[in-house]
Design a protein around this motif. Structure first.
Motif, short mmCIF file in Angstrom:
data_model
loop_
_atom_site.label_atom_id
_atom_site.label_comp_id
_atom_site.label_asym_id
_atom_site.label_seq_id
_atom_site.Cartn_x
_atom_site.Cartn_y
_atom_site.Cartn_z
N GLY A 87 0.80 -1.22 0.00
CA GLY A 87 0.00 0.00 0.00
C GLY A 87 0.83 1.26 0.00
O GLY A 87 0.55 2.22 -0.73
N TRP A 88 1.90 1.28 0.82
CA TRP A 88 2.73 2.49 0.88
C TRP A 88 3.49 2.68 -0.42
O TRP A 88 3.76 3.80 -0.84
N GLY A 89 3.85 1.59 -1.10
CA GLY A 89 4.49 1.71 -2.41
C GLY A 89 3.56 2.33 -3.44
O GLY A 89 3.98 3.14 -4.27
N ILE A 90 2.29 1.95 -3.39
CA ILE A 90 1.29 2.54 -4.28
C ILE A 90 1.14 4.02 -3.99
O ILE A 90 1.08 4.86 -4.90
N HIS A 91 1.11 4.37 -2.71
CA HIS A 91 0.98 5.77 -2.31
C HIS A 91 2.16 6.60 -2.84
O HIS A 91 1.97 7.69 -3.39
N GLU A 92 3.37 6.07 -2.70
CA GLU A 92 4.55 6.80 -3.18
C GLU A 92 4.53 6.95 -4.69
O GLU A 92 4.92 7.99 -5.24
N GLY A 93 4.08 5.91 -5.40
CA GLY A 93 3.98 6.00 -6.85
C GLY A 93 2.99 7.06 -7.30
O GLY A 93 3.25 7.81 -8.26
N LEU A 94 1.86 7.16 -6.61
CA LEU A 94 0.87 8.17 -6.95
C LEU A 94 1.38 9.58 -6.64
O LEU A 94 1.10 10.53 -7.38
N GLU A 95 2.13 9.71 -5.54
CA GLU A 95 2.71 11.01 -5.21
C GLU A 95 3.72 11.44 -6.28
O GLU A 95 3.77 12.61 -6.68
N LYS A 96 4.50 10.49 -6.77
CA LYS A 96 5.48 10.81 -7.81
C LYS A 96 4.78 11.22 -9.10
O LYS A 96 5.16 12.19 -9.75
N ARG A 97 3.73 10.49 -9.46
CA ARG A 97 2.97 10.84 -10.66
C ARG A 97 2.34 12.22 -10.53
O ARG A 97 2.32 13.01 -11.47
N SER A 98 1.83 12.52 -9.33
CA SER A 98 1.24 13.83 -9.10
C SER A 98 2.28 14.94 -9.27
O SER A 98 1.98 16.01 -9.80
N GLY A 99 3.52 14.66 -8.84
CA GLY A 99 4.58 15.65 -9.01
C GLY A 99 4.89 15.92 -10.48
O GLY A 99 5.11 17.07 -10.88
N SER A 216 7.12 15.57 -0.03
CA SER A 216 7.64 14.85 -1.20
C SER A 216 8.12 13.45 -0.85
O SER A 216 8.33 12.63 -1.73
N LYS A 217 8.29 13.17 0.45
CA LYS A 217 8.73 11.85 0.89
C LYS A 217 7.68 11.16 1.74
O LYS A 217 8.00 10.32 2.59
N GLY A 218 6.42 11.53 1.53
CA GLY A 218 5.33 10.83 2.20
C GLY A 218 4.80 11.51 3.44
O GLY A 218 3.92 10.96 4.11
N GLY A 219 5.31 12.70 3.79
CA GLY A 219 4.81 13.41 4.96
C GLY A 219 3.40 13.92 4.75
O GLY A 219 2.98 14.18 3.62
N SER A 220 2.66 14.10 5.83
CA SER A 220 1.27 14.53 5.74
C SER A 220 1.14 15.98 6.20
O SER A 220 2.09 16.59 6.71
N ASN A 221 -0.07 16.53 6.04
CA ASN A 221 -0.38 17.87 6.52
C ASN A 221 -0.92 17.86 7.94
O ASN A 221 -1.42 18.87 8.42
N SER A 222 -0.84 16.72 8.60
CA SER A 222 -1.33 16.61 9.96
C SER A 222 -0.57 17.57 10.87
O SER A 222 0.62 17.84 10.68
N ILE A 223 -1.26 18.07 11.89
CA ILE A 223 -0.65 19.02 12.81
C ILE A 223 0.55 18.41 13.54
O ILE A 223 1.49 19.11 13.92
N ARG A 224 0.56 17.09 13.66
CA ARG A 224 1.65 16.41 14.35
C ARG A 224 2.92 16.38 13.49
O ARG A 224 4.00 16.10 14.00
N ASN A 225 2.81 16.68 12.19
CA ASN A 225 3.98 16.69 11.31
C ASN A 225 4.44 18.11 10.99
O ASN A 225 5.29 18.31 10.14
#
Length: 452
Positions: A87-99, A216-225
């Motif tokens: 699942g995380w690999g799919i997420h990273e691939g989609l983030e790269k495509r979005s970039g 760009s490396k999988g970080g979120s917009n959550s307040i904790r990040n």
């Protein structure tokens, strides 16, 4: 102790699994042959009329990264496996495509507008990285139903309370309203980080909101990040990880890691997919029951069993408090996918920001070569006769440096048609000779297998 062996008859009707020793005897007596290597399955050379089938139970322990599977005959654990999701690999691939798409829009290349948050999503929609967990789980449930007489399904249905995971002492009104009640995000961060730069501790300067773990490396917009940083530190950090940026400042790194709280991505993934998986299991028509994570933990602790995904699956619900474990070698399954669907890969960017497409090495074997007019040859399929890259074969090499018999090796078909293998114990691949004799024992299915 190995997993029990699945058995099907000539009509591919699932029969009762048998111990490995009995399975070997059936093959020696030529009553059965290997049908599938992973999971190991025998096929009889005759049909069985009105077989006496045991009602087996399939138990599941769904997690964010791993899925535990166990098949029980009463209280006997006869087969087990652990499936690693991608699942995380799919997420990273989609983030790269979005970039890549964002880059094209910024260069005004006529790319379509971003649909973004205005895109319609139906009820029950899940992002691809989460939907993969549900679909992969159902793939294996349906596979096992074709190999064994499974009559019941039990799964652990757990909900993580992220409020309590974030702060174990939270209660009352604060629990109901959340951490940011009465604050704006910036006010909360100013108070949390002491109104100073998180990296250099400089105060009295303009502070900017910054992602500790880069988006760009999988970080979120959550307040904790999020943290506060001065302009100089924010610019210097860029897309670096906090460990890389502060590698020469171990004290500052330790302070930031102590202030930050661990991400709740795994808990959120389980919470988001639990009901989708439950309803998908109900659609199979089998009786589905659920149990809590506390019951699973209690059953495992009472028997003094180690923390393993397949053991947790066996301990789910009723019947998990008194297990007779007949296997100690669960099948390890890793979801790999079927490769990329990109027709033209991107290997970097030019100085002006334009992506470099095509091939990193235009003359690499099997890769489409660039013609003088700029076009490319049609790519060659990685196929050789009846063998395709990813298939598992048994092969006998009669002569040469690599003479011998190799069983259960995965094939890589080169672009020029040569077949390469890398058996266990070899550091690199080698090509088969023309005199080699091979037999396909399992077609590629998007998974990698191993036994502990």
């Amino acid at each position: 102790m190995s997993n029990y062996v699945f058995v099907i008859d000539q009509d591919k009707q699932p029969l009762n699994p048998v111990p490995p020793g009995l399975g070997r005897k059936m093959q020696t007596d030529q009553k059965a042959a290997t049908f599938k290597k992973y999971p190991y399955t025998l096929i009889l050379n005759h049909s069985v009329v009105a077989p006496r089938l045991k009602g087996l139970t399939l138990k599941l322990d769904p997690g964010s990264k791993f899925l535990g599977l166990s098949i029980l005959d009463g209280n006997k654990v006869i087969w087990a496996a652990e499936l690693e999701h991608r699942g995380w690999g799919i997420h990273e691939g989609l983030e790269k495509r979005s970039g890549y798409r964002r880059n094209r829009r910024s260069r005004k290349t006529g790319y379509r507008k971003n649909r973004g948050q205005f895109e319609f999503k139906p009820d029950g929609w899940l992002p691809p990285s989460l939907l993969h967990r549900v679909q992969t789980t159902m793939t294996w449930v349906n596979r096992l139903r074709k190999l064994a007489p499974i009559e019941f399904v039990k799964m652990e249905l757990v909900k993580f309370d992220t409020q309590l995971m974030d702060n174990a002492d939270i209660e009352g009104t604060q629990y109901q309203q959340g951490t940011l009640a009465g604050y704006t995000a910036r006010e909360y961060l100013l108070e949390k980080w002491g109104r100073q730069c998180a990296y250099c501790s400089k105060s009295g300067v303009p502070l900017q909101v910054e992602h500790v773990h880069p988006k760009s490396k999988g970080g979120s917009n959550s307040i904790r990040n999020l943290c506060l940083a001065c302009e100089k530190c924010n610019t210097r950090k860029g897309s670096k990880s906090v460990e890389e940026f502060l590698k020469n400042k171990p004290e500052a790194l330790k302070r930031i890691q102590a202030t930050l709280k661990p991400p709740l991505k795994d808990a959120a993934a389980v919470n988001a997919t639990r009901w989708a998986l439950y309803h998908a299991l109900q659609d199979t028509g089998l009786p589905v029951s659920t149990a809590t994570g506390a019951r699973t933990k209690m059953n495992r602790a009472k028997q003094g069993l180690p923390k393993e995904h397949w053991i947790d699956a066996a301990c789910v619900g009723d019947g998990g408090e008194n297990l007779d474990i007949k296997t100690a070698q669960p099948l390890r399954i890793q979801a790999k996918g079927h490769g990329s669907r990109q027709m033209c890969k991107v290997y970097g960017t030019k100085k002006n920001g334009e992506p470099i497409r095509g091939l990193p090495y235009p003359t690499a074997p099997g890769m489409p070569k660039r013609r003088k007019d700029g076009t490319r040859e049609a790519p060659k399929f990685r196929l050789h006769g009846s063998v395709e890259s990813g298939d598992i074969i048994d092969v006998q090499i009669p002569n040469g440096k690599y003479k011998g018999i190799y069983k259960g090796v995965r094939v890589a078909v080169r672009g020029d048609g040569r077949i390469a293998i890398r058996p266990k114990g070899f550091s690199s691949k080698f090509d088969l000779t023309t005199a080699s004799i091979y037999k396909v024992v399992q077609r590629k299915d998007g998974y990698a297998y191993s036994v502990q």
